[in-house]
Design an enzyme around this catalytic site. Structure first.
Site, mmCIF file in Angstrom:
data_model
loop_
_atom_site.group_PDB
_atom_site.id
_atom_site.type_symbol
_atom_site.label_atom_id
_atom_site.label_comp_id
_atom_site.label_asym_id
_atom_site.label_seq_id
_atom_site.Cartn_x
_atom_site.Cartn_y
_atom_site.Cartn_z
ATOM 1 C CB CYS A 55 -8.646 6.325 10.445
ATOM 2 S SG CYS A 55 -10.395 6.153 10.116
ATOM 3 C CG ASP A 87 -12.064 0.474 4.842
ATOM 4 O OD1 ASP A 87 -11.532 0.995 3.849
ATOM 5 O OD2 ASP A 87 -11.782 -0.652 5.255
ATOM 6 C CB CYS A 128 -7.914 3.754 8.146
ATOM 7 S SG CYS A 128 -9.652 3.467 7.750
ATOM 8 C CG ASP A 129 -10.709 -0.890 8.677
ATOM 9 O OD1 ASP A 129 -10.539 -0.170 9.670
ATOM 10 O OD2 ASP A 129 -11.808 -1.357 8.356
ATOM 11 C CE LYS A 130 -9.764 -3.587 4.244
ATOM 12 N NZ LYS A 130 -10.574 -2.857 5.233
ATOM 13 C CB CYS A 200 -14.002 2.623 13.884
ATOM 14 S SG CYS A 200 -14.333 3.390 12.290
ATOM 15 C CD GLU A 451 -14.598 -3.337 5.578
ATOM 16 O OE1 GLU A 451 -15.238 -2.415 6.100
ATOM 17 O OE2 GLU A 451 -13.445 -3.620 5.869
ATOM 18 C CB SER A 477 -17.640 -3.238 8.483
ATOM 19 O OG SER A 477 -17.245 -2.631 9.676
HETATM 20 FE FE1 FES Z 1 -10.931 4.020 9.556
HETATM 21 FE FE2 FES Z 1 -12.951 2.708 10.798
HETATM 22 S S1 FES Z 1 -13.028 3.981 9.039
HETATM 23 S S2 FES Z 1 -10.833 2.705 11.240
#
Ligand code: FES
Length: 560
Positions: A55, A87, A128-130, A200, A451, A477
């Site tokens: 990511c 994640d 990545c997400d966070k 992702c 998640e 998620s």
């Molecule tokens: Fe990093 Fe989905 S695991 S954006």
């Protein structure tokens, strides 16, 4: 000789100018600084970077492009990486506890780094997400000239004509375990689901937050959808570097941008794209840092007016790559503006109102087939609904964009961990028609509100997606689909009603009415409460510190 305009150095001058700061200059001369460098504004490029996953794999290189832009505009830039918790890699493991915690760590580390070294301005690169809300929270908290930049999404994968994302990889596990696909199919998915670095590929949390960074006005318009592998990324990065010095010169700060109108625009966009439920937590947290009063009710109020117009995974068939090809986030934002839903007067990092920017922007086409029209939306109801009731007095979040069912009632099958629930799916013990409850997964309880893509994907993979509902005080998620209610507050660990549920209790979820109820008499619940005891406090340092500080999901699970 061209005389360069003297740009303001409101903070770095106190760190590096004068005789008394000579020792400070020594440290930077050790890494190559010259007299000329010390005369320019000092810009941090706060980069969530590591090689531990795809990511943010490339974002350190992207920081180089930001530095180029800063240098071109007359500043000196230094990269200051922050951590990344990936994640997808820790999903379903104890490592997931650190996911939401990492949002706070990113925000806190940017604060520590930018404030301790006297940076005048900064650019934040998320992936990545966070890492994304972490950086946006730091922008709101520090209120220094700053620009947000997304690292970009991975390219989709293919097996023959079939388009793959990580969603298919997670769901393939349940499909394989229930005999729906072969070992060869499973292997092909594993090898092809994610062919490049980047985040992702569907509209999961990372891409949701990236699109919302444009809707909030924190990122330049059109900067979120270009793939991580594209040359466009470097161009956006250079522009971000130039832009932040413009902010410094003009005194533009994040809190000029992060008004209630900006959050209104972000919520409307979130609903129109059927984005990740995590965005509810993150927008509440960013608003908290910005000092803007934002509540769960705002999501419900705005959401009831906005249908889903983007057919992106997991609600639809398309990826971020497809959205980019039809014009990116501005196509969606322009439709919201034309419909009178987006507040055009909201200010942006580009130094102009979002409405004016959208009016000026040339869009090639209507966004079809990825983006629908308001007269013929992809789904009539908004992507997220806020629920309240005797099972969630402070609120819960339901993702409805990915499911057709707005109402569900059934007996509870209660689990105190995701592992127990996953085992029940593996062993075929989940009954059609039941409400799977996974509790002690909240901000304090888990801690870190993990998640649960592994279990939700296993349920979908086992063909139970439309036949069971899932209720939890944890999170989902962005790739989750099915009938899912998360963020139940108060959580089980603080004695919320979810802690008192027993197998067989009938739970009713009604997204249309916005309610979630357990059909158990109040007196019986009170009797159960008398024998309930809180779970023990975590023993590991960071987990214990977090569990003590964190607030409920209905308040964004913030720690400040
Ligand atoms: Fe990093 Fe989905 S695991 S954006």
């Amino acid at each position: 000789m061209v005389l360069r305009k003297q740009l303001p150095r409101p903070r770095s001058s106190a760190w590096y100018d004068g005789v008394e700061n000579l020792p400070h200059r020594v440290y930077l001369r050790a890494i190559g600084f010259s007299d000329e460098d010390f005369e320019k504004p000092l810009v941090a490029v706060a980069t969530s970077w590591n090689e531990a996953g795809p990511c943010n794999f490339h974002t350190y290189a992207l920081a180089g492009s930001v530095k180029k832009g800063v240098a071109r505009a007359g500043g000196t830039a230094l990269a200051v990486p922050t951590l990344v918790v990936n994640d997808g890699i820790n999903m379903g493991t104890d490592g997931m506890k650190y996911s939401l915690i990492s949002r706070e760590l990113v925000a806190d580390s940017v604060e520590a780094q930018v404030n301790s070294h006297g940076f005048d301005a900064w650019v934040g690169i998320g992936g990545c997400d966070k890492t994304q809300p972490g950086i946006m929270m730091a922008m709101a908290r520090l209120d220094l000239p700053s620009v947000y930049l997304y690292g970009g999404s991975a390219e989709p994968g293919y097996v023959g004509d079939r388009v793959l994302t990580v969603q298919e990889a997670f769901e393939a596990v349940g499909a394989y375990l229930s005999g729906k696909i072969t070992g060869r199919d499973l292997r092909l998915i594993e090898e092809n689901a994610m062919p490049t670095y980047g985040t992702c590929q569907g509209l999961f949390t990372a891409n949701t937050m990236a699109i919302l960074s444009e809707a909030l006005g924190l990122a330049p318009l059109g900067s979120s959808t270009a793939p991580a592998t594209s040359g466009e990324r470097a161009k956006h990065a250079q522009r971000a570097g130039e832009l932040v010095l413009d902010h410094l010169e003009r005194g533009i700060r994040p809190r000029h941008i992060l008004t209630h109108d900006a959050f209104h625009n972000a919520i409307a966009t979130l609903m129109a794209i059927a984005g990740s439920t995590n965005a509810v937590l993150h927008l509440l947290a960013i608003a908290h840092e910005a000092g803007v009063k934002l509540e769960l009710e705002d999501f419900d109020r705005i959401g009831r007016k906005v249908p889903v117009i983007a057919a992106l995974k997991p609600s639809g068939p398309y990826t971020m790559y497809d959205l980019h090809r039809v014009g990116g986030a501005p196509v969606i934002l322009k439709k919201l503006l034309d419909k009178g839903i987006l507040v055009g007067e909201a200010y942006t990092v580009e130094g102009e109102e979002i409405g004016r920017l959208l009016e000026k922007r040339e869009l090639n086409g209507s966004g079809e087939p990825v983006v629908y029209s308001f007269s013929n939306p992809y789904k009539k109801h908004a992507g997220i609904r806020i629920l309240k009731g005797n099972l969630a007095p402070e609120g819960a979040v339901m993702k409805i964009g990915a499911s057709e069912k707005l109402r569900f009632m059934g007996p509870a099958q209660v689990f105190n961990s995701e592992k127990d629930a996953f085992k029940a799916v593996e062993e075929g013990r989940i009954e059609k028609g039941s409400v799977v409850v996974i509790r002690y997964m909240g901000p304090k309880g888990a801690p870190g509100m993990p998640e649960m893509l592994k279990i939700t994907a296993a349920i979908v993979g086992a063909g139970l997606g439309e036949h069971v509902a899932l209720v939890t005080d944890g999170r989902f998620s962005g790739a989750t689909r099915g009938i899912m209610v998360g963020h139940v507050a108060p959580e089980a660990a603080v004695g919320g009603p979810i802690a008192l549920l027993e197998d067989g209790d009938v739970i009713e979820i009604n997204a249309k009415e916005g309610t979630i109820r357990v059909k158990v008499d109040k007196d019986i619940m009170n009797v159960r409460r008398k024998t309930w005891t809180p779970p023990p406090e975590p023993t590991v340092g960071l987990l214990r510190k977090y569990a003590r500080l964190v607030q409920q999901a209905s308040r964004g699970a913030v720690t400040t």
